[in-house]
Motif scaffolding. Structure first.
Motif, PDB file in Angstrom:
ATOM      1  N   GLU A  60      -4.531  -6.668  -9.230  1.00 26.04           N
ATOM      2  CA  GLU A  60      -3.386  -5.847  -9.127  1.00 26.04           C
ATOM      3  C   GLU A  60      -2.849  -5.725  -7.711  1.00 26.04           C
ATOM      4  OE1 GLU A  60      -1.787  -3.649 -11.684  1.00 26.04           O
ATOM      5  OE2 GLU A  60      -3.289  -4.557 -13.074  1.00 26.04           O
ATOM      6  N   VAL A  61      -3.472  -6.067  -6.835  1.00 19.83           N
ATOM      7  CA  VAL A  61      -2.754  -6.239  -5.593  1.00 19.83           C
ATOM      8  C   VAL A  61      -1.919  -7.699  -5.285  1.00 19.83           C
ATOM      9  CG1 VAL A  61      -3.386  -6.868  -2.996  1.00 19.83           C
ATOM     10  CG2 VAL A  61      -4.413  -4.589  -4.368  1.00 19.83           C
ATOM     11  N   ARG A  62      -2.552  -8.673  -5.923  1.00 18.83           N
ATOM     12  CA  ARG A  62      -1.983 -10.080  -5.886  1.00 18.83           C
ATOM     13  C   ARG A  62      -0.803  -9.982  -6.769  1.00 18.83           C
ATOM     14  NH1 ARG A  62      -5.988 -14.686  -7.020  1.00 18.83           N
ATOM     15  NH2 ARG A  62      -3.846 -15.903  -6.768  1.00 18.83           N
ATOM     16  N   MET A  63      -0.832  -9.292  -8.023  1.00 14.88           N
ATOM     17  CA  MET A  63       0.374  -9.366  -8.835  1.00 14.88           C
ATOM     18  C   MET A  63       1.327  -8.445  -8.244  1.00 14.88           C
ATOM     19  SD  MET A  63      -1.446  -8.900 -12.410  1.00 14.88           S
ATOM     20  CE  MET A  63      -0.093  -8.620 -13.419  1.00 14.88           C
ATOM     21  N   GLY A  64       1.122  -7.333  -7.540  1.00 13.18           N
ATOM     22  CA  GLY A  64       2.148  -6.517  -6.809  1.00 13.18           C
ATOM     23  C   GLY A  64       2.620  -6.924  -5.613  1.00 13.18           C
ATOM     24  N   LEU A  65       2.053  -7.815  -4.751  1.00 10.46           N
ATOM     25  CA  LEU A  65       2.488  -8.062  -3.497  1.00 10.46           C
ATOM     26  C   LEU A  65       3.098  -9.554  -3.245  1.00 10.46           C
ATOM     27  CD1 LEU A  65      -0.135  -6.337  -1.097  1.00 10.46           C
ATOM     28  CD2 LEU A  65       2.043  -5.623  -1.968  1.00 10.46           C
ATOM     29  N   ASN A 114      11.590  -7.706  -2.652  1.00  5.55           N
ATOM     30  CA  ASN A 114      11.896  -7.003  -3.966  1.00  5.55           C
ATOM     31  C   ASN A 114      11.151  -5.676  -3.615  1.00  5.55           C
ATOM     32  OD1 ASN A 114      12.417  -9.265  -5.427  1.00  5.55           O
ATOM     33  ND2 ASN A 114      10.788  -9.340  -6.962  1.00  5.55           N
ATOM     34  N   ASP A 115      11.778  -4.540  -4.163  1.00  3.56           N
ATOM     35  CA  ASP A 115      11.396  -3.256  -3.624  1.00  3.56           C
ATOM     36  C   ASP A 115      10.129  -2.853  -4.712  1.00  3.56           C
ATOM     37  OD1 ASP A 115      12.919  -2.861  -1.464  1.00  3.56           O
ATOM     38  OD2 ASP A 115      14.585  -2.226  -2.959  1.00  3.56           O
ATOM     39  N   ALA A 167      -2.927 -11.845   0.301  1.00  3.16           N
ATOM     40  CA  ALA A 167      -1.544 -11.403  -0.418  1.00  3.16           C
ATOM     41  C   ALA A 167      -0.872 -10.077   0.622  1.00  3.16           C
ATOM     42  CB  ALA A 167      -1.835 -10.843  -1.883  1.00  3.16           C
ATOM     43  N   LEU A 168      -1.911  -9.348   0.975  1.00  7.32           N
ATOM     44  CA  LEU A 168      -1.569  -8.374   2.045  1.00  7.32           C
ATOM     45  C   LEU A 168      -0.862  -8.884   3.224  1.00  7.32           C
ATOM     46  CD1 LEU A 168      -3.456  -6.596   0.475  1.00  7.32           C
ATOM     47  CD2 LEU A 168      -4.064  -5.306   2.438  1.00  7.32           C
ATOM     48  N   MET A 169      -1.345 -10.055   3.683  1.00  6.02           N
ATOM     49  CA  MET A 169      -0.866 -10.471   5.128  1.00  6.02           C
ATOM     50  C   MET A 169       0.559 -11.165   4.567  1.00  6.02           C
ATOM     51  SD  MET A 169      -4.053 -12.180   7.130  1.00  6.02           S
ATOM     52  CE  MET A 169      -5.080 -12.647   6.023  1.00  6.02           C
ATOM     53  N   PHE A 170       0.442 -11.712   3.584  1.00 10.65           N
ATOM     54  CA  PHE A 170       1.968 -12.564   3.122  1.00 10.65           C
ATOM     55  C   PHE A 170       3.042 -11.246   2.854  1.00 10.65           C
ATOM     56  CE2 PHE A 170       4.919 -13.012  -0.726  1.00 10.65           C
ATOM     57  CZ  PHE A 170       5.602 -14.039  -0.434  1.00 10.65           C
ATOM     58  N   TYR A 171       2.809 -10.035   2.293  1.00  4.56           N
ATOM     59  CA  TYR A 171       3.597  -8.947   2.220  1.00  4.56           C
ATOM     60  C   TYR A 171       3.916  -8.668   3.747  1.00  4.56           C
ATOM     61  CZ  TYR A 171       5.291  -4.296   1.370  1.00  4.56           C
ATOM     62  OH  TYR A 171       6.034  -2.962   1.349  1.00  4.56           O
ATOM     63  N   LEU A 172       2.935  -8.331   4.517  1.00  4.90           N
ATOM     64  CA  LEU A 172       3.356  -7.838   5.878  1.00  4.90           C
ATOM     65  C   LEU A 172       4.335  -8.731   6.721  1.00  4.90           C
ATOM     66  CD1 LEU A 172      -0.152  -6.076   6.822  1.00  4.90           C
ATOM     67  CD2 LEU A 172       1.905  -5.083   6.061  1.00  4.90           C
ATOM     68  N   PHE A 190       2.289   1.438   6.144  1.00 10.02           N
ATOM     69  CA  PHE A 190       0.623   2.041   6.959  1.00 10.02           C
ATOM     70  C   PHE A 190      -0.365   1.677   6.138  1.00 10.02           C
ATOM     71  CE2 PHE A 190      -2.163   5.302   8.040  1.00 10.02           C
ATOM     72  CZ  PHE A 190      -2.605   4.920   9.325  1.00 10.02           C
ATOM     73  N   ALA A 191      -0.498   2.143   4.899  1.00 11.18           N
ATOM     74  CA  ALA A 191      -1.590   1.951   3.868  1.00 11.18           C
ATOM     75  C   ALA A 191      -2.021   0.683   3.975  1.00 11.18           C
ATOM     76  CB  ALA A 191      -1.323   2.502   2.718  1.00 11.18           C
ATOM     77  N   THR A 192      -1.234  -0.344   3.864  1.00 13.99           N
ATOM     78  CA  THR A 192      -1.365  -1.810   3.728  1.00 13.99           C
ATOM     79  C   THR A 192      -1.831  -2.242   5.035  1.00 13.99           C
ATOM     80  OG1 THR A 192       0.735  -2.278   2.242  1.00 13.99           O
ATOM     81  CG2 THR A 192      -0.374  -4.027   3.263  1.00 13.99           C
ATOM     82  N   VAL A 193      -1.604  -1.891   6.082  1.00 12.76           N
ATOM     83  CA  VAL A 193      -2.024  -2.161   7.495  1.00 12.76           C
ATOM     84  C   VAL A 193      -3.393  -1.724   7.665  1.00 12.76           C
ATOM     85  CG1 VAL A 193      -1.808  -2.056  10.208  1.00 12.76           C
ATOM     86  CG2 VAL A 193       0.209  -2.407   8.681  1.00 12.76           C
ATOM     87  N   ARG A 194      -3.542  -0.188   7.254  1.00 11.56           N
ATOM     88  CA  ARG A 194      -5.063   0.196   7.477  1.00 11.56           C
ATOM     89  C   ARG A 194      -5.997  -0.622   6.567  1.00 11.56           C
ATOM     90  NH1 ARG A 194      -5.668   6.259   5.589  1.00 11.56           N
ATOM     91  NH2 ARG A 194      -5.330   5.196   3.525  1.00 11.56           N
ATOM     92  N   SER A 195      -5.646  -1.039   5.248  1.00  6.40           N
ATOM     93  CA  SER A 195      -6.372  -1.977   4.716  1.00  6.40           C
ATOM     94  C   SER A 195      -6.708  -3.237   5.175  1.00  6.40           C
ATOM     95  CB  SER A 195      -5.862  -2.029   3.016  1.00  6.40           C
ATOM     96  OG  SER A 195      -6.882  -2.479   2.193  1.00  6.40           O
TER      97      SER A 195
END
Length: 775
Positions: free
Chosen positions: A368-373, A379-380, A434-439, A453-458
Motif C-alpha cells: 500500500e505504501v509503494r502504491m500510494g507514494l 499528485n496530491d 518509496a518513502l525517501m522518493f516521496y520526501l 511528519f508521519a512519513t519522516v518519523r517512520s
C-alpha cells in the motif's frame, strides 16, 4: 402552568414546532425569505414572546411562528431574535417540572419532557445558546433521559436526589454479575420509554455542545461517557447510531486520554461488546465497522495489562485474518490496515497470529505504501489515503525491530524464522525507498503537514535500526532531513496543524520532535566518512548544539525535582562526540563548538549533583574533555569557564570508583552502580581525554591536585587489591602517566606513594613505574 394542556393539544409532540430543532434543524440559507405578510406576523409574535404573561402565551406564539414562518425561511439574525425572545428559562423549567413532578401541571411528564427537549434542541442550533451556562446545566438531565428513559429518570429524581446526581448515578454501570431494575429491562421495554423524537432532540443538544471549543470537556465533566455507555448497553433509542457517534467524538480528540483515565471500566465494557459485535458480523459489515472500532480502542499503554483488553485484541485479530487474506479493494483495505496498526500499538505482535500471517500483514502494508507514494511528483494524496498510509507506517515501524533479529538462526521473538525475517526486511527496504522518493519531492511550504511528519518519523525509525541499506538514497536525503529538523526546531512548536495532530496522540508538539526521531540515525551516520562530510556541509553540528541548548534551558525552567532523564540529549552528545573525534580541525574552527563549551561549563557543575542525570553528566564530561584536548592554552593558564568545567569534571570522575574503608577490590560507587553499564565507557573515554588535556594544557595539573583527584586516585589504587576490569586499570595508568610527565610536583607525589608501598593495584602498573624510573 395550568393551561399548558390546551396549548399542547393543538400541536402533537414532534410536529411542526420541531422545525427549529433536531429532526428539523434550521436549514440556514436554504429559504427564499419571508413575504411582507409573514414578516408582519413574525414581528407580532416576537413582540408577544417578549411580553408573554405565562407559558401558554409563549407556547402559542411559538406554534404560530412554526406554522406561518417555516424555519427554512428564517435567516440567522431572525433566528437569533427568536431564540433570545424565548430564552432558556422555559425549556429548563419544563424539564425540571417533568422530572420533579408538579400537581399544578395539566400536562403529563412525558409531554413536558418532549416540549422541553424540543425547545432546547432548537435553541442549541445557535452557538451562543449552546454555550450558555443555563443550557449546560440541563446536560445531566438529558443524559439521564438517554441512559434510563424518561419514566425512570422521573422516578429517580422523585427519590430526593438532585438531577445532577441522578444523571451521574444513572450513568454508572451495574456491577458485573449483579441484576438491577435497570439491567432487567429488555431492549424493547427500554426503547418504549423513549420515543425517537425526544432521543433525537437530546442528542441534538449534546452534539451541539460537543461541537463547541470547550464542548468535549463540558460533556466529560458532566459524566457524559458513562451515561452514553449505559444508553448503548441498554440499547436505548438511537444509542447505536447517535450515541456511539457522540462517544466517538469524545474519544477521538484531546479528551480521549482523560476519558479513558476517568471511565476505563465503562469504556472497556463497551469495547468488549463492540468487539463481540464485530466478530459476529458478516464480512461485509465488518469493513464498515473497522473505523468505528478504532475510535473505541484505548490509548497505547493504558489498560495494557487488562485481560479484558487482551481478549478484545485477540478476538478482533481472529476476525481480521480472513479479511486480510481476501482480495480487497483499496477502499476496504484502508480501514483494515488502520485497525491492524492500532491493535499492534496496544499489544504488539503477541496476539497477531502465526508467522505467515504476520508476514502477510507487513507485506500488505508495504505494498500500500509503494502504491500510494510512488506516484508522479505533484499528485496530491487524499485524506483517506494519508490515513491509510499512516496506519501502514505504524505496521512497518512495529515490524522493523522484529525483522532485524535475523542475525541468529534461531526463531525470533515474533516467531519469524530467519528466512521470513529476511523476506520482511526485503519488502521493508522497498517501502522505505518509496518513502525517501516521496520526501525528496516535499517542498518547504509543506513542512507543517502532519502527513509529512508521519512519513519522516517512520523513515527515522528505519534509519535508527538500519543505515547500511539504501546508503546512497539516505545520503541524498540528508539535506531535506536536516532542513526539516532545523525548521521545526527554530519555529519552536508554532506549527498549529502538527500541534493539534500530535496532541491527540500524546502530550503535544514542542518543535524538537522531528530532530529527536532523527538523532539515532545521525549518531550512526556521523561515524561514517561519506555521510559525515555531507552532514558537516549542512552545518549539522550547529543544529545539535542548538538542540542541546534549548533542552538545557527547558530543563532549568521545569525545575529539578521532577526532572526525568532525556535519552535524546545523550544521543545528541554521542553524535557530537563522533564529530569531535573524527574532525579535529572543524572543532577548532567552528564557532558552534565554542558555544558548546560554554554550555558544558555551565551545565556540568549542576549535573554533578543530580544522580538521576548521571548518564547525561557522563556524556557532557566526556564531550567537554574531548574538545579540551584539541585546544592548547597559549597563556599557560586555564580560563574561568574552562576552570569551572575541569573542576566539575574532576569531581565527577573521582566519584565513580570506591576502595571502601579497608583492603579489598575497588568497586563501582553506589551512585554509579545502577548506570555503570552505560556510563563505564564514557568514564574511560573521559580519563583518556583528561590525559590529552594535560598534554596540551599543563596548567590543568594544578586543578588535578587542588580538586583532590590525584590524592583520591592514588589512595584508592594503593588500598584496593584489584580494579573492576583490565580496561579500567589501563586508562587510569595512562592518565597518571600523562600527569606525571607534565607536572614535576605530581610526578613526585606519585613516585612517593609507589615507593612507600608494594601492595594494591598501583604497584602493578609497570608502565607507570617505568616512566618514573622505578623498578
Amino acid at each position: 402552568m395550568e393551561d399548558l394542556a390546551g396549548v399542547k393539544s393543538s400541536q402533537p409532540p414532534g410536529g411542526e414546532e420541531r422545525g427549529v430543532g433536531e429532526g428539523g434543524g434550521p436549514e440556514r440559507g436554504s429559504g427564499g425569505g419571508l413575504t411582507a405578510a409573514q414578516l408582519a406576523v413574525l414581528e407580532r409574535c416576537l413582540h408577544g414572546l417578549k411580553h408573554a404573561k405565562n407559558d401558554s402565551h409563549t407556547l402559542a406564539a411559538l406554534l404560530l411562528i412554526s406554522r406561518l414562518c417555516p424555519a427554512s425561511q428564517l435567516d440567522q439574525p431572525t433566528l437569533r431574535r427568536l431564540f433570545q425572545a424565548v430564552g432558556l428559562n422555559l425549556p429548563a423549567r419544563l424539564l425540571m417540572t417533568a422530572v420533579r413532578g408538579s400537581e399544578s401541571s395539566m400536562l403529563p411528564p412525558d409531554e413536558l419532557l418532549s416540549l422541553g427537549t424540543a425547545l432546547l434542541a432548537a435553541l442549541s442550533t445557535d452557538p451562543d445558546m449552546a454555550s450558555h451556562p443555563q443550557l449546560l446545566s440541563t446536560i445531566p438531565l438529558l443524559l439521564g433521559i438517554l441512559a434510563n428513559g424518561p419514566a425512570n429518570q422521573q422516578n429517580q429524581d422523585r427519590g430526593g436526589q438532585s438531577p445532577e446526581k441522578n444523571a451521574a448515578e444513572a450513568s454508572k454501570p451495574d456491577p458485573v454479575g449483579e441484576t438491577s431494575d435497570k439491567a432487567a429491562r429488555t431492549p424493547s421495554e427500554a426503547s418504549s420509554r423513549l420515543d425517537e423524537a425526544m432521543a433525537a432532540d437530546c442528542y441534538q443538544v449534546l452534539t451541539a455542545v460537543c461541537g463547541l471549543p470547550r464542548g468535549p470537556d463540558q460533556l466529560l465533566s458532566r459524566a457524559a461517557v458513562p451515561a452514553l455507555c449505559q444508553a448503548v448497553e441498554q440499547n436505548q433509542t438511537l444509542s447505536r447510531g447517535r450515541g456511539l457517534a457522540l462517544l466517538g467524538l469524545l474519544l477521538s480528540g484531546k479528551t480521549r486520554t482523560k476519558a479513558w483515565r476517568r471511565h476505563s471500566a465503562e469504556l472497556l465494557a463497551l469495547l468488549v461488546r463492540l468487539s463481540k459485535d464485530f466478530s459476529q458480523s458478516s464480512d461485509q459489515n465488518r469493513f464498515s465497522m473497522c473505523s468505528q472500532l478504532v475510535q473505541f480502542l484505548p490509548p497505547a499503554g493504558m489498560a495494557a495489562q487488562s485481560e479484558d483488553l487482551k481478549g478484545v485484541v485477540r478476538r478482533v485479530w481472529v476476525a481480521l485474518r480472513p479479511m486480510m487474506q481476501a482480495k480487497l479493494t483499496p477502499k476496504q483495505m484502508g480501514p483494515v490496515l488502520v485497525l491492524s496498526a492500532c491493535l499492534l500499538d496496544l499489544h504488539g505482535w503477541e496476539l497477531v497470529g502465526p508467522p505467515k500471517f504476520c508476514c502477510l500483514l507487513v507485506n500488505r502494508a508495504c505494498v500500500e505504501v509503494r502504491m500510494g507514494l510512488e506516484e508522479p511528483p505533484g499528485n496530491d494524496l487524499s485524506p483517506e489515503l494519508q490515513q491509510t498510509l499512516t496506519g501502514c507506517y505504524r505496521i512497518m515501524e512495529a515490524s522493523i525491530e522484529q525483522a532485524c533479529l535475523q542475525t541468529s538462526p534461531q526463531i525470533s521473538v515474533s516467531g519469524l524464522s530467519l528466512q521470513q525475517s529476511r523476506q520482511v526486511l526485503g519488502v521493508l527496504e522497498e517501502a522505505f525507498s518509496a518513502l525517501m522518493f516521496y520526501l525528496q519531492q516535499v517542498d518547504p511550504s509543506r513542512y507543517g503537514d502532519p502527513f509529512v511528519f508521519a512519513t519522516v518519523r517512520s523513515l527515522c525509525s528505519w534509519l535508527a535500526e538500519e543505515t547500511s541499506c539504501l546508503r546512497e538514497e539516505v545520503t541524498k536525503l540528508l539535506p531535506f532531513l536536516i532542513s526539516y529538523s532545523r525548521k521545526h526546531l527554530q519555529d519552536d512548536g508554532s506549527e498549529q496543524n502538527l500541534h493539534d495532530w500530535i496532541s491527540e496522540e500524546r502530550d503535544g508538539w514542542t518543535g524538537s520532535e522531528a530532530l529527536r526521531y532523527l538523532l539515532p540515525a545521525l549518531c550512526h551516520l556521523s561515524a561514517e566518512e561519506g555521510p559525515r562530510k555531507v552532514l558537516l556541509g549542512l552545518d549539522a553540528p550547529a543544529l545539535l548544539v542548538d538542540f542541546l541548548s534549548r533542552c538545557w534551558t527547558s530543563m532549568k525552567g521545569k525545575g529539578w525535582a521532577t526532572m526525568a532523564r532525556d535519552p535524546s540529549m545523550e544521543t545528541a552528545c554521542s553524535a557530537l562526540l563522533n564529530f569531535t573525534v573524527t574532525e579535529p580541525e572543524r572543532v577548532r574552527k567552528d564557532s558552534c563548538f565554542r558555544t558548546l563549551e560554554a554550555l558544558l561549563s555551565e551545565a556540568l557543575p549542576v549535573l554533578v549533583n543530580k544522580p538521576r542525570l548521571l548518564v547525561l553528566a557522563a556524556n557532557y564530561c566526556t564531550l567537554g574533555l574531548m574538545i579540551g584536548r584539541l585546544k592548547s592554552s597559549p597563556s599557560g593558564s586555564v580560563e574561568a569557564a574552562q576552570r569551572r568545567f575541569f573542576s566539575a569534571a574532576l569531581r565527577f570522575l573521582r566519584g565513580a570508583l570506591d576502595s571502601g574503608s579497608g583492603p579489598g577490590p575497588v568497586k563501582v560507587s553506589p551512585g554509579w552502580e545502577e548506570n555503570w553499564d552505560e556510563a563505564a565507557e564514557l568514564w574511560r573515554l573521559s580519563l583518556q581525554a583528561l590525559g590529552g588535556c594535560v598534554r596540551v594544557q599543563p596548567s590543568v595539573c594544578g586543578l588535578i591536585r587542588e580538586e583532590g583527584w590525584l590524592r583520591h586516585t592514588l589512595s584508592m589504587l594503593d588500598q584496593g587489591s584489584a580494579l573492576p576490569d583490565r580496561h579500567t586499570e589501563e586508562v587510569l595508568e595512562e592518565a597518571l602517566s600523562a600527569v606525571a610527565q607534565q607536572c614535576p610536583v605530581c610526578r613526585q607525589e606519585i613516585r612517593d606513594v609507589m615507593q612507600s608501598s608494594d601492595r594494591g593495584a598501583l604497584s602493578r602498573m609497570r608502565n607507570l613505574k617505568k616512566s618514573l624510573g622505578l623498578k
